[in-house]
Enzyme design. Structure first.
Site, PDB file in Angstrom:
ATOM      1  N   HIS A 150       0.866  -1.190   0.000  1.00 43.18           N
ATOM      2  CA  HIS A 150       0.000   0.000   0.000  1.00 43.18           C
ATOM      3  C   HIS A 150       0.901   1.238   0.000  1.00 43.18           C
ATOM      4  O   HIS A 150       1.966   1.239   0.622  1.00 43.18           O
ATOM      5  CB  HIS A 150      -0.911  -0.024   1.232  1.00 43.18           C
ATOM      6  CG  HIS A 150      -1.977   1.026   1.177  1.00 43.18           C
ATOM      7  ND1 HIS A 150      -1.736   2.339   1.497  1.00 43.18           N
ATOM      8  CD2 HIS A 150      -3.278   0.953   0.808  1.00 43.18           C
ATOM      9  CE1 HIS A 150      -2.863   3.037   1.332  1.00 43.18           C
ATOM     10  NE2 HIS A 150      -3.811   2.214   0.913  1.00 43.18           N
ATOM     11  N   GLU A 206      -3.522   2.503  -7.419  1.00 43.69           N
ATOM     12  CA  GLU A 206      -3.925   3.573  -6.513  1.00 43.69           C
ATOM     13  C   GLU A 206      -3.022   4.786  -6.711  1.00 43.69           C
ATOM     14  O   GLU A 206      -1.920   4.840  -6.147  1.00 43.69           O
ATOM     15  CB  GLU A 206      -3.806   3.100  -5.068  1.00 43.69           C
ATOM     16  CG  GLU A 206      -4.697   1.930  -4.731  1.00 43.69           C
ATOM     17  CD  GLU A 206      -5.073   1.927  -3.258  1.00 43.69           C
ATOM     18  OE1 GLU A 206      -6.259   1.940  -2.979  1.00 43.69           O
ATOM     19  OE2 GLU A 206      -4.162   1.950  -2.411  1.00 43.69           O
ATOM     20  N   SER A 240     -10.183   7.451  -3.220  1.00 44.35           N
ATOM     21  CA  SER A 240     -11.428   8.207  -3.010  1.00 44.35           C
ATOM     22  C   SER A 240     -12.617   7.619  -3.764  1.00 44.35           C
ATOM     23  O   SER A 240     -13.429   8.354  -4.324  1.00 44.35           O
ATOM     24  CB  SER A 240     -11.218   9.688  -3.371  1.00 44.35           C
ATOM     25  OG  SER A 240     -10.221  10.250  -2.546  1.00 44.35           O
TER      26      SER A 240
HETATM   27  C1  PEP Z   1      -6.851   3.198   0.309  1.00 39.74           C
HETATM   28  O1  PEP Z   1      -6.700   3.224   1.501  1.00 39.74           O
HETATM   29  O2  PEP Z   1      -6.333   2.297  -0.341  1.00 39.74           O
HETATM   30  C2  PEP Z   1      -7.673   4.233  -0.318  1.00 39.74           C
HETATM   31  C3  PEP Z   1      -7.853   4.196  -1.609  1.00 39.74           C
HETATM   32  O3  PEP Z   1      -8.234   5.195   0.508  1.00 39.74           O
HETATM   33  P1  PEP Z   1      -9.413   6.228   0.132  1.00 39.74           P
HETATM   34  O4  PEP Z   1     -10.519   5.435  -0.487  1.00 39.74           O
HETATM   35  O5  PEP Z   1      -9.820   6.849   1.423  1.00 39.74           O
HETATM   36  O6  PEP Z   1      -8.855   7.218  -0.837  1.00 39.74           O
END
Ligand code: PEP
Length: 261
Positions: free
Chosen positions: A102, A174, A220
């Site tokens: 992550h 991500e 998000s």
């Molecule tokens: C995550 O923690 O992997 C993430 C995408 O967080 P968020 O949805 O809050 O942006």
């Protein structure tokens, strides 16, 4: 024609909820979802380590078809690694998915692709599925280096894995600038990067691996934007942070199909 990939919607609770709150949250989520909601989607929740046993107990007692996930793991099976948790320990708790690499672990705890690769191998050795996260910073995107950064993360994090193993993995794209910021990549940008990742997998591990690997989008994701993101052909689910803490919001994301036009 390859079989369609079942989307995986994963809730990353991060460092939120003690075990009492975790029990309440999983019970509310189980209540918010109907049996048919799981027909075309896989669902996982990733509570903190201290909540895993409590959440496992609720899921098993009520026969809830939500998979248990972890947020991190140590790459060694056991030993003098104070404060760490191993893959065999997670496997004993019926954990199915483990997030590795992550961006918060990469950025705040200095995890490298080499370490992420070792963690992915440790997860696979216990017959669990790693969710391998990749993504670029805003600076890298603005400099036109997003695709190159993601390519090197994919190559490094999956190094040495056999094609059939890669075909069964979950990757999560991500973009770091979209995590916890309220900023979402447009569905076109997210699709473009997920297609790029699938192409990379095809080039390095072959067409079957590319057709099988599931690629989540994270950053998000909310009930309002999930339907559009999930409609993209190379996006096979979502890794959800903030919105997964609210069982009703998370249930609406799981049910993204109901809100697609
Ligand atoms: C995550 O923690 O992997 C993430 C995408 O967080 P968020 O949805 O809050 O942006």
């Amino acid at each position: 024609m390859p079989e369609a990939r079942t989307p995986l919607i994963s809730g990353n609770w991060k460092m939120n909820h003690n075990h009492f709150e975790a029990i309440q949250t999983i019970q509310k989520l189980a209540y918010a979802l109907n049996p048919e909601d799981y027909d075309h989607v896989d669902v996982s929740v990733h509570p903190p380590f201290t909540d895993l046993r409590s959440v496992q107990t609720v899921l098993q007692a009520d026969d809830v078809p939500i998979s248990l996930g972890a947020q991190n793991v140590h790459q060694e099976k056991s030993g003098a690694f104070t404060g760490e948790i191993s893959a065999p320990m997670l496997q004993k708790l019926d954990v199915s998915y483990v997030i590795v690499g992550h961006s918060e672990r990469r950025e705040l705890f200095g995890e490298t692709d080499e370490l992420v690769n070792a963690k992915a191998l440790a997860v696979l050795a216990e017959q669990m599925t790693p969710i391998v996260c990749v993504g670029e910073t805003l600076e890298e995107r603005r400099a036109g280096r997003a695709e190159g950064k993601v390519a090197s993360q994919v190559a490094g994090s999956l190094a040495g894995l056999a094609p059939d193993v890669v075909g069964g993995l979950v990757l999560a794209y991500e973009p770091i600038w979209a995590i916890g910021t309220g900023e979402t990549a447009s569905s076109e940008d997210a699709q473009q990067m997920c297609a790029h990742i699938r192409r990379l997998v095809g080039e390095q591990w072959g067409a079957d691996a590319a057709a099988g690997v599931r690629i989540q989008y994270g950053g998000s994701v909310k009930p309002a934007n999930a339907p559009e993101l999930m409609a993209e052909p190379d996006i096979d689910g979502a890794l959800v942070g903030g919105a997964s803490l609210d069982p009703d919001d998370f249930a609406r994301i799981v049910n993204f199909r109901l809100y697609q036009t």
